[in-house]
Design a protein around this motif. Sequence first.
Motif, PDB file in Angstrom:
ATOM      1  N   ILE A 310       9.529  25.272   7.044  1.00 28.97           N
ATOM      2  CA  ILE A 310       8.981  24.900   5.738  1.00 28.97           C
ATOM      3  C   ILE A 310       9.637  25.710   4.626  1.00 28.97           C
ATOM      4  N   ILE A 311       9.790  27.011   4.833  1.00 32.91           N
ATOM      5  CA  ILE A 311      10.398  27.866   3.816  1.00 32.91           C
ATOM      6  C   ILE A 311      11.848  27.476   3.577  1.00 32.91           C
ATOM      7  N   SER A 312      12.566  27.169   4.644  1.00 35.82           N
ATOM      8  CA  SER A 312      13.986  26.822   4.518  1.00 35.82           C
ATOM      9  C   SER A 312      14.185  25.537   3.723  1.00 35.82           C
ATOM     10  N   ASN A 313      13.208  24.661   3.728  1.00 35.78           N
ATOM     11  CA  ASN A 313      13.338  23.369   3.057  1.00 35.78           C
ATOM     12  C   ASN A 313      12.793  23.354   1.638  1.00 35.78           C
ATOM     13  N   LEU A 314      12.279  24.500   1.168  1.00 36.81           N
ATOM     14  CA  LEU A 314      11.724  24.538  -0.183  1.00 36.81           C
ATOM     15  C   LEU A 314      12.828  24.415  -1.229  1.00 36.81           C
ATOM     16  N   HIS A 315      12.538  23.701  -2.308  1.00 35.67           N
ATOM     17  CA  HIS A 315      13.455  23.614  -3.436  1.00 35.67           C
ATOM     18  C   HIS A 315      13.136  24.716  -4.439  1.00 35.67           C
ATOM     19  N   ALA A 316      14.107  25.035  -5.273  1.00 37.85           N
ATOM     20  CA  ALA A 316      13.963  26.144  -6.210  1.00 37.85           C
ATOM     21  C   ALA A 316      12.754  25.977  -7.113  1.00 37.85           C
ATOM     22  N   GLU A 317      12.489  24.734  -7.543  1.00 37.76           N
ATOM     23  CA  GLU A 317      11.378  24.516  -8.467  1.00 37.76           C
ATOM     24  C   GLU A 317      10.013  24.735  -7.811  1.00 37.76           C
ATOM     25  N   ASN A 318       9.994  24.788  -6.480  1.00 33.82           N
ATOM     26  CA  ASN A 318       8.736  25.007  -5.761  1.00 33.82           C
ATOM     27  C   ASN A 318       8.517  26.470  -5.379  1.00 33.82           C
ATOM     28  N   ILE A 319       9.463  27.343  -5.746  1.00 33.69           N
ATOM     29  CA  ILE A 319       9.343  28.754  -5.394  1.00 33.69           C
ATOM     30  C   ILE A 319       8.591  29.474  -6.505  1.00 33.69           C
ATOM     31  N   LYS A 320       7.386  29.889  -6.229  1.00 28.42           N
ATOM     32  CA  LYS A 320       6.559  30.632  -7.185  1.00 28.42           C
ATOM     33  C   LYS A 320       6.071  31.912  -6.517  1.00 28.42           C
ATOM     34  N   TRP A 321       5.892  32.930  -7.325  1.00 28.91           N
ATOM     35  CA  TRP A 321       5.450  34.222  -6.819  1.00 28.91           C
ATOM     36  C   TRP A 321       4.251  34.709  -7.610  1.00 28.91           C
ATOM     37  N   ALA A 322       3.362  35.408  -6.955  1.00 29.86           N
ATOM     38  CA  ALA A 322       2.251  36.099  -7.594  1.00 29.86           C
ATOM     39  C   ALA A 322       2.271  37.526  -7.074  1.00 29.86           C
ATOM     40  N   LYS A 323       2.736  38.436  -7.940  1.00 31.45           N
ATOM     41  CA  LYS A 323       2.980  39.811  -7.512  1.00 31.45           C
ATOM     42  C   LYS A 323       3.981  39.786  -6.359  1.00 31.45           C
ATOM     43  N   GLU A 324       3.608  40.222  -5.170  1.00 34.77           N
ATOM     44  CA  GLU A 324       4.563  40.244  -4.058  1.00 34.77           C
ATOM     45  C   GLU A 324       4.319  39.117  -3.069  1.00 34.77           C
ATOM     46  N   SER A 325       3.473  38.167  -3.421  1.00 32.97           N
ATOM     47  CA  SER A 325       3.123  37.077  -2.510  1.00 32.97           C
ATOM     48  C   SER A 325       3.856  35.801  -2.903  1.00 32.97           C
ATOM     49  N   LEU A 326       4.438  35.151  -1.909  1.00 39.16           N
ATOM     50  CA  LEU A 326       5.065  33.860  -2.108  1.00 39.16           C
ATOM     51  C   LEU A 326       3.990  32.782  -2.119  1.00 39.16           C
ATOM     52  N   LEU A 327       4.012  31.920  -3.142  1.00 44.18           N
ATOM     53  CA  LEU A 327       3.055  30.829  -3.259  1.00 44.18           C
ATOM     54  C   LEU A 327       3.703  29.543  -2.779  1.00 44.18           C
ATOM     55  N   LEU A 328       2.995  28.819  -1.927  1.00 44.08           N
ATOM     56  CA  LEU A 328       3.491  27.541  -1.431  1.00 44.08           C
ATOM     57  C   LEU A 328       2.611  26.415  -1.953  1.00 44.08           C
ATOM     58  N   PRO A 329       3.201  25.373  -2.530  1.00 46.58           N
ATOM     59  CA  PRO A 329       2.386  24.208  -2.930  1.00 46.58           C
ATOM     60  C   PRO A 329       1.778  23.570  -1.693  1.00 46.58           C
ATOM     61  N   TRP A 330       0.474  23.357  -1.749  1.00 52.13           N
ATOM     62  CA  TRP A 330      -0.207  22.922  -0.523  1.00 52.13           C
ATOM     63  C   TRP A 330      -1.104  21.723  -0.777  1.00 52.13           C
ATOM     64  N   PRO A 331      -0.941  20.662   0.014  1.00 53.28           N
ATOM     65  CA  PRO A 331      -0.112  20.550   1.235  1.00 53.28           C
ATOM     66  C   PRO A 331       1.282  19.988   0.988  1.00 53.28           C
ATOM     67  N   ASP A 332       1.728  19.978  -0.285  1.00 53.96           N
ATOM     68  CA  ASP A 332       3.015  19.358  -0.609  1.00 53.96           C
ATOM     69  C   ASP A 332       4.193  20.020   0.086  1.00 53.96           C
ATOM     70  N   ALA A 333       4.038  21.308   0.465  1.00 53.12           N
ATOM     71  CA  ALA A 333       5.156  21.992   1.129  1.00 53.12           C
ATOM     72  C   ALA A 333       5.430  21.430   2.516  1.00 53.12           C
ATOM     73  N   VAL A 334       4.462  20.755   3.112  1.00 51.20           N
ATOM     74  CA  VAL A 334       4.609  20.184   4.459  1.00 51.20           C
ATOM     75  C   VAL A 334       4.996  18.717   4.303  1.00 51.20           C
ATOM     76  N   LYS A 335       6.284  18.457   4.339  1.00 52.78           N
ATOM     77  CA  LYS A 335       6.771  17.103   4.102  1.00 52.78           C
ATOM     78  C   LYS A 335       7.358  16.446   5.342  1.00 52.78           C
ATOM     79  N   SER A 336       7.824  17.258   6.280  1.00 51.92           N
ATOM     80  CA  SER A 336       8.484  16.713   7.457  1.00 51.92           C
ATOM     81  C   SER A 336       7.471  16.094   8.417  1.00 51.92           C
ATOM     82  N   GLU A 337       7.842  14.981   8.994  1.00 54.55           N
ATOM     83  CA  GLU A 337       6.977  14.339   9.987  1.00 54.55           C
ATOM     84  C   GLU A 337       6.943  15.114  11.301  1.00 54.55           C
TER      85      GLU A 337
END
Length: 398
Positions: A310-337
């Motif tokens: 999932i991380i490897s397939n993220l696009h730059a516009e979906n990479i967000k951070w809050a302090k030291e935590s990576l934020l993932l759009p959910w459930p949009d980050a899970v796109k693969s069947e």
Amino acid sequence: MTASKVLTIINGWLHPHHADETVPLPNNPPEPHQPIQPASGCAGYQIGIGTILHQQQKLVEQLNEQLNLPAELQQLFDQTLDNLTHWLHLLPAHPQHHCEPAGAIRHALETAFWSVTAMQQIHRDHDLYPDQRRAREPLWRLMAGVAGLLYDSGRMTSCLVVQQSSAEQPTEPWPALQQPLGSWLQQHRITQYSPHWKQCDTDPVKPLTPEYTAINLFLLPQLTPRAFCNALQPDGDNGTLWQTFVSALTGQKNGHGVSQIIHAVELARLKSIKLHFEHGQALNQITKPVKVKGQPEAEKDDERSWLKQIISNLHAENIKWAKESLLLPWPDAVKSEKTPEPDILLRQWNQRGWLRPVGNQIVFRRNGHLVIALQPDISRQCKQWLSTESITGKQHDQ
């Protein structure tokens, strides 16, 4: 167990037999079913609790993030942790796991971490209004954290004899149920000491016996501040919080406690032990593939972890951070069947302690979008999986 039996047990610990085995420090810990082998002792020396806890700083921070307590309750947990560290000092946890100096504190912190993590998936307070349930949530997290922290304390104080390493006039062994090891060292001006195992026939992957968990109640008033008991017995409460805590601490279910939480504390202890055998530390599972029910064994072994995919397939516009935590759009980050359902991943990742709740929510809204936050250590691991374009993306602070 009757009160007389408990007193008999306690009396046995107050007047221990001579030690016959020493603490082993194997390079490769034995499997749980193997017998305990005599080995050289694990020597300790006088040191402050701040130095001991500094070695566990990352785990303490992760645990505090899971607890997410208001200041007055966090102070109760911190005081309990300080008391436990002062009591156990640099002792190991068991001949077969967490054998290193201060292994007992490491094991206690890991058990507390997994207890709080599991508790967040357990429903309780069904008879209360939503605002009442929200008000009690921090108390439940405090209860689970302290229960996990102290759950193994009775066994560790019961199975070890601590003596001064060498002296012209050696002192009596450490009175494990009467005085913190740190105080004993200071009182007798002991700079070096040697812990030795008494008969410790507890298989680490089996539930603790009542002979050990009964000691937890004996140590409770010495390890927790006075305000802790009052905090778990708020006005108008029917005793569920306190009864659940006592039952979790002793491993004995009763009709008033939440049985799932009682069971979760024991499972948290076992998780710390099993992950120690596999990796040497409890929060180091990130590179293992997530197993999905019904998936062929070959695929489980050959595929990378779903998180890495999932991380490897993220696009730059979906990479967000809050302090030291990576934020993932959910459930949009899970796109693969090919990946499991988002709910399955969410449950598995939360059970592994990879997620960082905000408030009491695992999935929360940020800038109008639903997201999940990964723990800082997990986020740092994920950085190496991001594409070059994504890594150059701007990190945003809350």
